[in-house]
Motif scaffolding. Structure first.
Motif, PDB file in Angstrom:
ATOM      1  N   HIS A  49      26.549-100.943  14.699  1.00 36.51           N
ATOM      2  CA  HIS A  49      25.353-101.745  14.853  1.00 36.51           C
ATOM      3  C   HIS A  49      24.352-101.305  13.775  1.00 36.51           C
ATOM      4  N   ALA A  79      22.080 -98.620  19.631  1.00 39.56           N
ATOM      5  CA  ALA A  79      22.716 -99.264  20.783  1.00 39.56           C
ATOM      6  C   ALA A  79      23.771 -98.340  21.367  1.00 39.56           C
ATOM      7  N   ARG A 139      19.788-103.941  26.962  1.00 39.64           N
ATOM      8  CA  ARG A 139      19.814-102.711  26.158  1.00 39.64           C
ATOM      9  C   ARG A 139      20.944-101.790  26.620  1.00 39.64           C
ATOM     10  N   VAL A 144      24.658-106.272  20.885  1.00 38.76           N
ATOM     11  CA  VAL A 144      24.083-106.446  19.556  1.00 38.76           C
ATOM     12  C   VAL A 144      24.454-107.846  19.069  1.00 38.76           C
ATOM     13  N   GLY A 150      24.985-107.327  13.843  1.00 39.51           N
ATOM     14  CA  GLY A 150      24.975-106.125  14.679  1.00 39.51           C
ATOM     15  C   GLY A 150      23.598-105.587  14.990  1.00 39.51           C
ATOM     16  N   PRO A 152      20.542-104.730  17.305  1.00 36.32           N
ATOM     17  CA  PRO A 152      20.405-104.570  18.752  1.00 36.32           C
ATOM     18  C   PRO A 152      19.622-105.723  19.384  1.00 36.32           C
ATOM     19  N   THR A 153      20.242-106.395  20.353  1.00 39.38           N
ATOM     20  CA  THR A 153      19.680-107.623  20.906  1.00 39.38           C
ATOM     21  C   THR A 153      18.408-107.381  21.702  1.00 39.38           C
ATOM     22  N   THR A 278      26.748-113.859  21.581  1.00 37.82           N
ATOM     23  CA  THR A 278      25.713-112.925  22.020  1.00 37.82           C
ATOM     24  C   THR A 278      25.043-113.437  23.287  1.00 37.82           C
ATOM     25  N   LYS A 355      31.913-104.141  17.466  1.00 41.26           N
ATOM     26  CA  LYS A 355      31.021-105.216  17.895  1.00 41.26           C
ATOM     27  C   LYS A 355      30.772-106.232  16.794  1.00 41.26           C
ATOM     28  N   ASN A 356      30.813-105.811  15.530  1.00 45.34           N
ATOM     29  CA  ASN A 356      30.565-106.746  14.440  1.00 45.34           C
ATOM     30  C   ASN A 356      31.834-107.266  13.778  1.00 45.34           C
TER      31      ASN A 356
END
Length: 457
Positions: A49, A79, A139, A144, A150, A152-153, A278, A355-356
């Motif tokens: 991320h 994250a 969180r 993400v 990536g 952090p959302t 996402t 994640k990415n």
């Protein structure tokens, strides 16, 4: 412009510039998502991320469960990492990742039991949760941006002035050629997508949601338009098919007419943008008590035996994902992680899904390797194609001269590295690669100056 899409008449918007590469989506777009159950070792890099690497919460020999937090966020822009299987921690060591870097990683021996933490998968009504509780869940779920960046959302969901956010855009453009995982998300899980958007809109009281989809996906546009009928806070927006329509700046302009640049955040224009998957992950975390433990990948290309879309536990080895698609029909000359325009070429497959990760592409031939670079002929095609209205011809001169001052004066830092200029260049000059290097050089010089100004500390 107005266009009939699946029997629905609606406006079609876009941006200036861009290109129209062969999209190759027919190879996998009609292939339903298949769940993959990997075997053997799972590798979880602590940095998958944007921001600070996560900090391990486990050690060698520990048994972990599906859904367990095995590394915590180590700073505001960071994250946590969640285990996607149950098993035993075999090591915490550096492992190779997609970008070629050796990254500190937690290695877990998958016991194939998929024993989960208490409460994993329990239903939850977001209406009973406060704004702060929803952001905290996102969180802690390790979510993400799953479109590749990536970021952090939860940070996106925590702007300084929440009341000024009046638009939330769901990025369903999926403009990269060959990629179809977001399309399958929209077709197979529209309720989760819309549900996740409603969760997000509960955070921003003044915002409306727009689900933005390129018009080469008429079935998704038709389906989601029907699903949101009667919802006064959500609409579907058809975007003209043009790469890089899914770029954040291009999407914001096409959907709202608002402009941002590298010195701004979307929130500065009253907008928040998140990728389709996402938003689905937000729904799963908030409404189903499932942290982010999977990624949906497209595995495709003319060298893949059975192209398709797969729901893959994070940490799975790329080779296992390729095997799930039938392996290679013949030895590929080129394998790419991500799309052909912005993806990373792969030289080994012993790397983990993170994640990415977004796709694995394999091609029988690598036409780029056979192309010879020749001098610039000043045709201006790169200028016409640039979605940021830059001057790639002049920027390349500055790049070759290593002239960072000139590069910045030409607004080179506004380059989004989409690859449009390289794609249309008849001289096959490595424009995008040169600009990437210059941006890194400019940022390195700025960091060095900042350190010097602080007395070398």
């Amino acid at each position: 412009m107005r266009k009939i899409l699946g029997g629905i008449k609606m406006g079609v918007t876009t941006f200036k510039g861009g290109v129209h590469p062969y999209d190759g989506k027919e190879l996998a777009m009609d292939k339903s998502i298949v769940d993959l159950r990997p075997e053997g070792l799972m590798v979880y890099p602590l940095s998958q991320h944007i921001g600070a690497p996560a900090k391990p919460l486990v050690q060698k020999g520990d048994r972990v469960l599906l859904g367990q937090k095995i590394a915590e966020a180590n700073g505001f822009i960071s994250a946590p990492v969640i285990s996607s299987v149950s098993g035993t921690v075999k090591a915490i060591e550096k492992r190779l990742t997609v970008g070629g870097a050796m990254v500190e990683s937690i290695v877990v021996d998958n016991d194939q039991q998929y024993e989960s933490i208490p409460g994993f998968g329990e239903k939850r009504d977001y209406h009973n949760l406060s704004r702060e509780e929803i952001v905290s869940i996102v969180r802690d779920a390790g979510i993400v941006g799953l479109g590749g960046a990536g970021f952090p959302t939860f940070v996106k969901l925590s702007p300084k002035e929440i009341d000024k956010i009046d638009l939330f855009l769901v990025n369903g453009a999926e403009c990269e050629p060959y990629l179809t995982s977001d399309y399958r998300d929209m077709m197979e899980m529209p309720e989760k997508l819309i549900g996740g958007l409603q969760v997000v809109l509960s955070i921003f009281p003044n915002a409306k949601g727009k689900i933005c989809i390129e018009d080469n996906k008429p079935e998704a546009i038709k389906l989601l338009t029907e699903k949101v009928k009667g919802m006064d806070n959500i609409e579907v927006v058809a975007l003209r098919t043009r790469y890089p329509q899914g770029g954040e700046r291009q999407l914001i302009y096409a959907a709202s007419g608002r402009k941002i640049n590298s010195s701004m955040l979307p929130a500065d224009a009253g907008v928040v943008v998140d990728n389709v998957d996402t938003v689905v992950a937000i729904y799963e975390a908030v409404c189903e008590s499932k942290p982010l433990v999977r990624k949906i990948l497209t595995v495709t290309g003319d060298a893949v035996a059975s192209p398709g879309n797969f729901r893959v536990p994070l940490g799975t080895n790329y080779q296992q994902v390729i095997s799930a698609a039938g392996g290679f029909s013949e030895e590929p000359e080129k394998v790419i992680s991500g799309g052909p325009m912005m993806g990373m070429p792969l030289f080994v497959l012993d790397i983990p899904v993170t994640k990415n990760s977004s796709s694995i592409l394999a091609f029988k031939k690598d036409p780029v390797a056979e192309e010879a670079t020749t001098p610039c002929i000043n045709c201006g095609r790169c200028v016409t194609a640039c979605p940021e209205n830059l001057m790639p011809t002049l920027m390349m001169v500055a790049s070759l001269q290593k002239n960072t001052e000139r590069f910045e004066k030409l607004y080179g830092m506004e380059c989004i590295e989409c690859g449009c200029c390289s794609y249309v260049c008849p001289a096959k000059r490595p424009l995008t690669q040169g600009f990437k290097q210059m941006k890194r050089k400019v940022n390195a010089e700025k960091r060095a100056k900042a350190v010097k100004a602080q007395g070398g500390k």
